[in-house]
Design a protein around this motif. Structure first.
Motif, PDB file in Angstrom:
ATOM      1  N   GLU A  49       3.684  -1.347   3.795  1.00 18.45           N
ATOM      2  CA  GLU A  49       3.275   0.050   3.668  1.00 18.45           C
ATOM      3  C   GLU A  49       4.431   0.932   3.221  1.00 18.45           C
ATOM      4  O   GLU A  49       5.597   0.684   3.551  1.00 18.45           O
ATOM      5  N   ARG A 105      -4.049   4.043   5.320  1.00 19.80           N
ATOM      6  CA  ARG A 105      -3.221   2.837   5.332  1.00 19.80           C
ATOM      7  C   ARG A 105      -3.638   1.921   6.482  1.00 19.80           C
ATOM      8  O   ARG A 105      -3.701   0.698   6.331  1.00 19.80           O
ATOM      9  N   VAL A 108       0.862  -1.190   0.000  1.00 21.98           N
ATOM     10  CA  VAL A 108       0.000   0.000   0.000  1.00 21.98           C
ATOM     11  C   VAL A 108       0.897   1.238   0.000  1.00 21.98           C
ATOM     12  O   VAL A 108       1.663   1.460   0.943  1.00 21.98           O
TER      13      VAL A 108
END
Length: 470
Positions: free
Chosen positions: A34, A18, A10
């Motif tokens: 992330e 997130r 992400v």
């Protein structure tokens, strides 16, 4: 052992979004990585080859998401990238899809939609990987259909296919009829990023001009008598795939200008239409003709020739790669054995030798026909020389013993050398080779000329008889 969890990256500068995505996806078994900006996201993408999907914000603090999409696709061409936008911008989403994005969603992402899109992405990537495994099993290491041959000429062809396959370059394949141009086209398509799309073929020599035009570009309802509905042409049928223009050298001059525009602009105008249609295709052309000569004589457009000839692949005729004959013969016989449900174990002495000295004007296609005939006529699982057509057996005899060659070469043998009065094929061949080499002082070019065979055929025979050290 439990299957590995799918991994999603992400890339979003909003920590809250997130966090929400992580909570939703971890709950259904995903591993979530992330990144808060493009640089960090690209670094992770470059390091991780096992990503299953990427969620990419279209607006990032350090770069545009569209640019980052292209960088990531360069690293992992098949990686599903889903674009996220808080603006609902249709224009940006359409642009992203054209550049290879798998899908797009608006922020904040709906939980159920997010899970559904990622499930589709994972299924898509699974199909891609299965397809790659299948292509590797059926073909070469890179997944392309296997070109049979170990000669330097075929190694060069294979290397060109590996280099040009993943690109979008237009390719022109040259070679005599029967050399396997269609197989090269399939190999290029299989090695390309368009392999999941269609491979559409049209033979430009098989159709008259008017019919060829409608087949290539299509037509609209009412364009001519009998056009009762719209019909897409081959260009449109090949959308997102590859269009193969076989025997392009036989295309009528009147059609060449229209083809030139299609190649240049990637647009076609169906017969009877008032507007052009954009097409997304890769073009591969092939011909057995000498296109530079056709250009010089004004039969083929020079500008079209250069548009088609971005990269040229020349296929050698079979007679120039005779060292590939044993491998090629066994490959074809195994294939034909399955096709005809006829058992095949091996070939008897003399069978390959007869094939090796024939000139093969019809190339691999002719070889396949000859082998299929022999396989069908065989009464056992061993193929013998007598199963070959007369003209091939006679060519073998005349090539081995051209007029006066045996007397000329054996006269130079050392005193006491034994040439049987009625030699077997293999024994006679070996003696003639030894005699010819010694008569010519070991010079292979002169030896081949004295025997009336090509240098490649001579090399094949020297290898067979273990005479390469001479």
């Amino acid at each position: 052992m439990s299957p590995a969890k799918p991994i999603v990256l992400v890339i979003d500068d909003e920590p809250g979004h997130r966090l929400m995505v992580r909570a939703v996806l971890e709950d259904v078994g995903w591993t979530v990585l992330e990144a808060s900006d493009g640089a960090e996201g690209l670094k992770i993408c470059q390091k991780r080859s096992n990503l299953d999907a990427v969620l990419l914000d279209i607006r990032l603090p350090d770069r545009d998401g569209i640019d980052l999409l292209q960088e990531m696709k360069a690293v992992h061409p098949h990686l599903p990238v889903i674009m996220l936008t808080a603006f609902g911008s249709v224009g940006s989403a359409v642009e992203a899809m054209k550049l290879g994005a798998f899908d797009y969603m608006t922020k904040p992402a709906d939980n159920e939609e997010l899970k559904a899109v990622l499930l589709k992405a994972r299924e898509y990537l699974g199909l891609v990987r299965e397809n790659q495994d299948l292509r590797r099993a059926l073909g070469g290491e890179d997944g392309s259909p296997r070109l049979v041959g170990q000669s330097p000429a075929m190694h060069r062809v294979g290397e060109l296919i590996r280099q040009v396959g993943p690109t979008e370059a237009t390719v022109l394949i040259l070679g005599e009829s029967g050399t396997g141009k269609e197989l090269v086209v399939k190999a290029i398509h299989a090695a390309s990023l368009r392999h999941a799309g269609p491979l559409v073929e049209i033979n430009c020599a098989a159709l008259p001009g008017e019919l060829l035009e409608s087949e290539l570009f299509g037509y609209v309802k009412g364009a001519f008598t009998g056009a009762v509905s719209n019909k897409p042409g081959r260009f449109q049928l090949a959308e997102k795939g590859t269009l193969f223009l076989d025997e392009v050298g036989d295309m009528p001059p009147a059609l060449q200008a229209k083809l030139l525009r299609a190649v240049q602009e990637r647009t076609v105008e169906p017969l009877g239409a008032t507007q052009s249609v954009q097409v997304d295709v890769r073009i591969i052309a092939a011909t057995h003709q000498n296109l530079p000569e056709l250009v010089s004589s004004g039969v083929f457009r020079e500008d079209l020739y250069f548009r088609l000839n971005v990269l040229e692949i020349k296929l050698p005729p079979l007679r120039d790669r005779i060292e590939d004959l044993p491998l090629l013969t066994r490959h074809l016989l195994h294939k034909l054995s399955l096709k005809n449900r006829k058992p095949f174990r091996d070939v008897a002495p003399g069978f390959l030798e007869a094939l090796a000295v024939y000139r093969w004007p019809g190339n691999v296609r002719e070889l396949e026909n000859v082998l299929e005939r022999a396989l069908i006529l065989a009464r056992s699982d061993m193929l013998t020389r007598d199963l070959l057509p007369d003209h091939i057996r006679e060519a073998g005899s005349s090539a081995l013993f051209p007029a006066g060659a045996l007397q000329k070469t054996t006269s130079h043998l050392p005193r006491g050398s034994n040439v049987p009065a009625e030699p077997t094929f293999d024994t006679a061949e070996r003696h003639v080779l030894i005699a010819a080499l010694e008569a010519q002082g070991g010079h292979r070019g002169k030896t081949a000329e004295a025997l009336g065979i090509s240098r490649r055929t001579l090399q094949y025979k020297l290898n067979k008889h273990g005479l390469t050290s001479r």
